[in-house]
Motif scaffolding. Sequence first.
Motif, PDB file in Angstrom:
ATOM      1  N   ASP B  98       0.860  -1.186   0.000  1.00 47.82           N
ATOM      2  CA  ASP B  98       0.000   0.000   0.000  1.00 47.82           C
ATOM      3  C   ASP B  98       0.903   1.245   0.000  1.00 47.82           C
ATOM      4  O   ASP B  98       1.732   1.419   0.903  1.00 47.82           O
ATOM      5  CB  ASP B  98      -0.872  -0.043   1.257  1.00 47.82           C
ATOM      6  CG  ASP B  98      -1.859   1.113   1.324  1.00 47.82           C
ATOM      7  OD1 ASP B  98      -1.808   1.997   0.447  1.00 47.82           O
ATOM      8  OD2 ASP B  98      -2.693   1.116   2.256  1.00 47.82           O
ATOM      9  N   THR B 165      -6.604   5.654  -0.691  1.00 50.94           N
ATOM     10  CA  THR B 165      -6.480   4.193  -0.686  1.00 50.94           C
ATOM     11  C   THR B 165      -7.745   3.559  -1.257  1.00 50.94           C
ATOM     12  O   THR B 165      -8.845   3.910  -0.838  1.00 50.94           O
ATOM     13  CB  THR B 165      -6.309   3.672   0.757  1.00 50.94           C
ATOM     14  OG1 THR B 165      -5.306   4.435   1.381  1.00 50.94           O
ATOM     15  CG2 THR B 165      -5.946   2.208   0.769  1.00 50.94           C
ATOM     16  N   SER B 191      -0.142  -3.250   4.441  1.00 46.20           N
ATOM     17  CA  SER B 191      -0.919  -2.010   4.397  1.00 46.20           C
ATOM     18  C   SER B 191      -1.238  -1.571   5.813  1.00 46.20           C
ATOM     19  O   SER B 191      -1.105  -2.341   6.765  1.00 46.20           O
ATOM     20  CB  SER B 191      -2.208  -2.260   3.608  1.00 46.20           C
ATOM     21  OG  SER B 191      -3.107  -1.203   3.750  1.00 46.20           O
TER      22      SER B 191
END
Lengths: 300, 673
Positions: B98, B165, B191
């Motif tokens: 991420d 995100t 993440s």
Amino acid sequence: MAKQPEKPDVLDTATLARMSNLQLLAKTVVEGFILGLHKSPFRGFSVEFAEYRPYVPGDDIKHIDWKVYAKSDKHYLKLFEEETNLASHVILDASGSMAYGSGEITKFQYAARMAACLAYFMMGQRDATGLVVFDTEIREILPPRLRPTHLQHIINVVQSCEPGGETDLAQPLHAAAESIKKRGLVVVISDLLGEIDALKGALQHLKFGGHDVIVFQVLDPHELEFPFDNLVEFTDLETGQRLRTSGRAAREEYLKEFNAHQEAVRETCGDLKIDHVVYDTRQPLDMALAEYLYRRGRAG
Amino acid sequence: MNWLNPGLVWFAVLAAVPVLLHFLLRERVQKVAFGAMRFLRKQTNQLLTRKRWLEWLLTAMRALAVLILAFAFARPFFADPQAQAASGTRPATVVVLDVSRSMSFGSRFKDAQAKAEEAVKSAGPGRLFRVVTFSDTGRMQVNDVDSAGEALGLIGKLAPTPYATDLLEGLDRVFAGLASQSAGGDVYLISDLPAAALAANREIRPLPKGFRLHVEAVGGGEKADGAVVTGGSNTLETHAEERNVQLAVRVANYGPARDATVKLIVKDQALDMRKAALPADGEAALTLTGTLNQVGEYPGEVKLEGVKPVLNGDDTFHFVLRVVQNIRVAVLNGAPSADSTRDAAYYAVEALNAGENSPYRAKAYDRLPDLRETDVVVLSGAHKLDAADVKRLDAFVKEGGGLLVAVAPESSPEAFNASIGEVAPARLRLLKDPNASIFLVASDLKHPWVRGVTGNNRGDLTGVHVRGAWELKDSQEASVILRFDDGRPALIEKPRGKGATLMFAACLDRRAGDFPLRAIYVPFVRECLHLLSQRAGASGSLGLGDAVAVNAGAALTSPAGKEVAAKGEPVEVTLDESGIYRLQDGAHTMLYAVNGAPSEADLTSVSAEDVERRFSPAAEGSIRQTEHGYERVLAPEERLKNEQRGNIGWWLLAAILPLTIAELLLARYVGKT
């Protein structure tokens, strides 16, 4: 009341097929046939005494036996066995194709019985009867005779014959026409499965000989109807040639060819004023006898 | 070839049944010694051979039909050859990292890199490596490498991005990309697992067979401490008569209750400053006001002071303020006349220009003027336009201009529809009775136009009637603001390009009766123009990651001063800085205010176990809820097969029909032979 015995069904071909003694068969058929007639037309006024019968109005008085009248004071007519000089010839086809039979009886067996019956009947009528058996050529030839032993002779010849060889109508019929000197009645029993032109020539020859000709064409029901549906391997009874085909597919073409042939036979016989009668081996034999009687009456 | 129902392939052995039946029920050859062979001389043995062949063909067709049925129900399909070629036989280690903005908080990204490197190092020998980075929708990078060393090199170069995100989209794409990897492997999702990003009840494809999902959370124990400020819109527009700026602001506080100062700064000048009491882990809303005396475009910002931002930049909200002197209105006069009672534009122009502080500057024209200095065009009773004028008007509206069409009773529907009808929200059908009066009824009481006309007792539509009301057609895509009392649309609105169009199904002069003399007339016309001018030049809100198209010859300058110029052909530039972007296109300058997604500041996360559980395959046969209702959970293989139902099974089934027909015809033919 006692039950009347049933008239024997002597005309049933299935029964006839089981009878191997041709003379017995012929006797059975012919007598059975005669029993069915109400009045016998074959009692004539010839030279050989037969019987007396009471006079009925209308009878010719010249036939009254006056001696009997003198003795009995009753009028009786004196009847005599008719005696003819008609020579009858039965020409029997014994070619290989005659060996075919889809049922209990082959064409040749049927034709042989027909020939025996006709001979028996003819002889019974005091007709001199001869026999010609042929395939590609004349196998046997018996000149017309009226001797009582002659019938047995004819039956022996017919019984001893086995069909075989190819059908060649021309040569044997021509030969038969040559050999039959005295004019008479000629009965040809054959399936006529040969060349039309040859048949025509041969029949013409017979007619030119002054004969009254009857053609009894004996055919098997399967030849008439071609009822084969499945795959069939046909073997030619005369040549041994084999053909594998589908019955369903071949039927139309077969019947077309067959009917054309039959039409040609009819035309040929019609042109020559020859009586042509087709017999299915399922048919009773008395038809043949009736036809013979008709022809015999006309010829006599 | 693969099978969706491989068990049914065994039914293919039933194809032997027709063959067995063929042998068992085969027609036997009947042998006949025949006498009348001369009539069969035209028959040949070929017929029998042909029949045998046809029977075999028939048997083959029947066997084929059984085969096709078995195969069709077994559902064969061909796997994507490219995917097959790409799929290796080596297992893969997939690192999904991420790189969204929230990952820049604290040491999250460094922790994530460490976990990614650990995952790579722990992979066994002979593995393939795939490094995937994702942030928001569509922003994903995939790198396939052969060795752990290359993978570690890639991971070391990664950095967080300013984007939001979209974890679900990222995982879905990763799983899709793994479908062709037949050898399986391990997927490491690294993440901060933001709860907001996982909140959507969206279904994604399952983890491909052979892969195991490992979820590594970073920063899970951290709690945000700070605030983030956002505004309702990043482009505001005000007019000369409304020079007081009002800006609604929302401040989200993460942490204990505290006070903060919120400043409204326009062109480096603080216009307003307010104290805000921020509740613990809550929000505060306030309105900032200011006065601007100059016409023009102002870059501005709302600055939060006294509390630190959660993420860099969260303490500033950027916006663009546009102040215009007047709304320039060109009224095309459909029936110019010295007699005001007969002039088509007179009443509309008067209504717009009335009053000393009117924001409208309307002028009547006999022909369509140059539209470069015009904000809104009013076609007052115009019957038709030249093709060139129609084209100009269309371009004007599509570029953000406004258009109000009022129809004269003398208009010809054919002429009107062929010209003005091309840009108007609807076309004319017929005018039944020009002298019949008909009342107006509001169709949508919540519509801004209706509220603008009737709100605060400004006007009353009751008893207002007009003459010469047209019946409209082709208005399906327009929204109806007013209707006549017989239900026909009277005033309709339809967006067109960046602009908007309004159409009044009657005229705006005395031919409409005494409507122009009624008190409602002025607010009626002004509100129409207000509605249209609100659209003029409006731009949507822009966020980090959005793209702006830069035309050839134009240049876009970022807040940091970086310039992107489109020389040969247009380019699309992704906005990756918060602040004011300046687009210079010839003499025209556009300002874009760009802000980051405030949701990134919400550091609330979910546990790795929850995520693993969510994306691990559910028990087969169980029922789960989706956004469309309930459905049975399918095994991954079954799901994959369902996706691959563009298979040839249906084609096989379709082939059965012609095959059956051919079989029937052939059987009938064979039966005859």
